[in-house]
Design a protein around this motif. Structure first.
Motif, short mmCIF file in Angstrom:
data_model
loop_
_atom_site.label_atom_id
_atom_site.label_comp_id
_atom_site.label_asym_id
_atom_site.label_seq_id
_atom_site.Cartn_x
_atom_site.Cartn_y
_atom_site.Cartn_z
N LEU A 78 29.11 -28.07 29.58
CA LEU A 78 27.90 -28.92 29.75
C LEU A 78 27.20 -28.77 30.94
CD1 LEU A 78 29.36 -32.45 28.25
CD2 LEU A 78 27.64 -31.16 27.44
N ALA A 79 28.00 -28.46 32.25
CA ALA A 79 27.54 -28.32 33.33
C ALA A 79 26.67 -27.15 33.26
CB ALA A 79 28.45 -28.20 34.46
N ALA A 80 27.35 -25.96 32.61
CA ALA A 80 26.68 -24.65 32.46
C ALA A 80 25.32 -24.86 31.59
CB ALA A 80 27.44 -23.72 31.51
N GLN A 81 25.33 -25.67 30.56
CA GLN A 81 23.94 -25.93 29.77
C GLN A 81 22.84 -26.50 30.61
OE1 GLN A 81 25.26 -28.06 26.17
NE2 GLN A 81 26.66 -26.46 25.30
N LYS A 82 23.27 -27.51 31.57
CA LYS A 82 22.33 -28.13 32.34
C LYS A 82 21.58 -26.96 33.29
CE LYS A 82 24.38 -32.69 32.44
NZ LYS A 82 25.28 -33.90 33.17
N MET A 83 22.32 -25.92 33.54
CA MET A 83 21.66 -24.84 34.35
C MET A 83 21.14 -24.00 33.67
SD MET A 83 24.31 -24.58 37.62
CE MET A 83 22.92 -23.15 38.35
N ASP A 84 20.88 -24.22 32.24
CA ASP A 84 20.13 -23.25 31.34
C ASP A 84 21.02 -21.88 31.37
OD1 ASP A 84 18.15 -24.75 30.93
OD2 ASP A 84 16.87 -24.24 32.78
N ILE A 85 22.31 -22.13 31.18
CA ILE A 85 23.19 -20.96 30.91
C ILE A 85 23.53 -21.20 29.40
CG2 ILE A 85 25.58 -20.10 31.61
CD1 ILE A 85 25.27 -21.37 34.20
N GLN A 86 23.42 -20.02 28.79
CA GLN A 86 23.84 -20.34 27.15
C GLN A 86 25.50 -20.08 27.12
OE1 GLN A 86 21.44 -17.56 24.55
NE2 GLN A 86 20.37 -16.71 26.36
N HIS A 147 21.93 -15.48 31.07
CA HIS A 147 23.22 -15.99 31.87
C HIS A 147 23.98 -16.56 30.39
CE1 HIS A 147 21.50 -15.60 35.79
NE2 HIS A 147 20.55 -16.04 35.34
N TYR A 148 25.27 -16.29 30.36
CA TYR A 148 26.39 -16.74 29.53
C TYR A 148 27.57 -17.25 29.99
CZ TYR A 148 23.59 -14.74 25.56
OH TYR A 148 22.49 -14.49 24.42
N ALA A 149 27.99 -18.22 29.05
CA ALA A 149 29.36 -18.81 29.50
C ALA A 149 29.98 -19.18 28.65
CB ALA A 149 28.94 -19.90 30.54
N ALA A 150 31.49 -19.12 28.78
CA ALA A 150 32.41 -19.56 27.68
C ALA A 150 33.63 -20.01 28.35
CB ALA A 150 32.60 -18.43 26.60
N THR A 151 34.59 -20.72 27.44
CA THR A 151 35.72 -21.08 27.93
C THR A 151 36.64 -20.44 26.69
OG1 THR A 151 35.82 -23.01 26.74
CG2 THR A 151 35.17 -23.31 28.80
N ALA A 152 37.94 -20.19 26.93
CA ALA A 152 38.99 -19.61 25.96
C ALA A 152 40.26 -19.66 26.75
CB ALA A 152 38.24 -17.93 25.64
#
Length: 308
Positions: A78-86, A147-152
């Motif tokens: 959610l923090a990533a999405q708020k910074m316009d990170i896909q 900018h992309y982000a993921a958890t795994a």
């Protein structure tokens, strides 16, 4: 060929069998391997499966609270999405060679599988592959950085021991891609984005300050100038972040130009929670030296132990 494999091939009676298998097409080799696994599991009983579970460290469940783990994942995404990170929900499988082909990772440290796959070992590699695929298909343009982000939850074959260490663990990662426009402007923008994300997140969630160790790496023609520029970027953009330097292990080729280590201070102790740097992966996939890529990540299990 190591000693163990040599003995196995000698037992089979055909020391050239590996070369013979590699001479097959990928689809034919896959068919043979699938047949071997099917024949092997045909001999299994339910009791055998239980025994394998008891002996196989890759199947051992973590002792981390799953609700806390998934809550931390959600906070980071959610923090990533708020910074316009896909953000991307990754598959638990990756293409075979998705780590080792880019260098500095031995395939023996990866859990290889059939059907041209391996168990996901590093989400940053997968995000870089996804970005390269989108760029090649012209579904995305990185004229303005992506900018992309993921958890795994990832699995690695190295031997780990001690409390909180498992063959599988959680990672949050960011991968950014941009085009070189000269004077290290692209690298500056990418580095700013990553460090700002971590600074804001850890100050909000942990009420603690970050400290950074900047490590010098080869990979740029003007390695001294690049290192000085990235150091200046951090000092100017994050004046309240403690910055120190490490010039050892410069020949490590995993990162290009710099590698940064992120630390948080909890109860008076500095704990390493993040790592990142520039890599040449997208350049390797697309063949353009103008392609710049920055990766970074934090260990979720370690974060949860810090918060406990």
């Amino acid at each position: 060929m190591n000693t163990i494999n040599s003995k196995i091939l000698e037992k089979i009676g055909d020391e050239k069998i590996v070369d013979k298998l590699l001479s097959l097409s990928k689809s034919d080799l896959n068919s043979v391997l699938l047949e071997v696994f099917e024949k092997q599991t045909d001999r299994f009983t339910a009791a055998d499966v239980l025994k394998v579970f008891q002996l196989n460290r890759f199947s051992t469940p973590s002792d981390i609270n799953p609700a806390n783990f998934h809550d931390l994942e959600a906070q980071l995404l959610l923090a990533a999405q708020k910074m316009d990170i896909q953000t991307v929900l990754l598959s638990p499988s990756a293409p075979l060679g998705s780590c080792s082909v880019f260098g500095c990772v031995d395939q023996y440290n990866i859990v290889s599988a059939v059907r041209g796959t391996e168990t996901l070992a590093d989400p940053s590699n997968m995000l870089a592959i996804i970005i390269a695929d989108k760029l090649k298909k012209r579904k995305e343009s990185n004229t303005y950085p992506l900018h992309y982000a993921a958890t795994a939850r990832v699995t690695r074959a190295q031997q780990y021991s001690g409390m909180g260490f498992f063959a599988h663990f959680g990672i949050f990662c960011m991968v950014s891609s941009g085009k070189d426009t000269g004077s290290y402007r692209c690298e500056t923008e990418l580095l700013d984005k990553h460090l700002l994300f971590y600074k804001d997140f850890f100050q909000e969630q942990f009420s603690t300050k970050l400290s950074i160790v900047l490590r010098k790496r080869n990979g740029y023609k003007d390695s001294d100038g690049f290192f000085a520029k990235m150091s200046e970027v951090i000092q100017n953009a994050f004046p309240d972040v403690s910055l120190s330097y490490d010039s050892s292990d410069m020949d490590n080729k995993y990162y290009q130009g710099i590698n940064f280590k992120i630390f948080v201070e909890i109860d008076g102790e500095k704990i390493e929670i993040g790592d990142g740097g520039f890599v040449d992966w997208i350049y390797q996939m697309l063949g353009s030296k103008k392609q710049k890529c920055l990766i970074s990540g934090v260990g979720l299990d370690r974060l949860l132990f810090c918060k406990a």
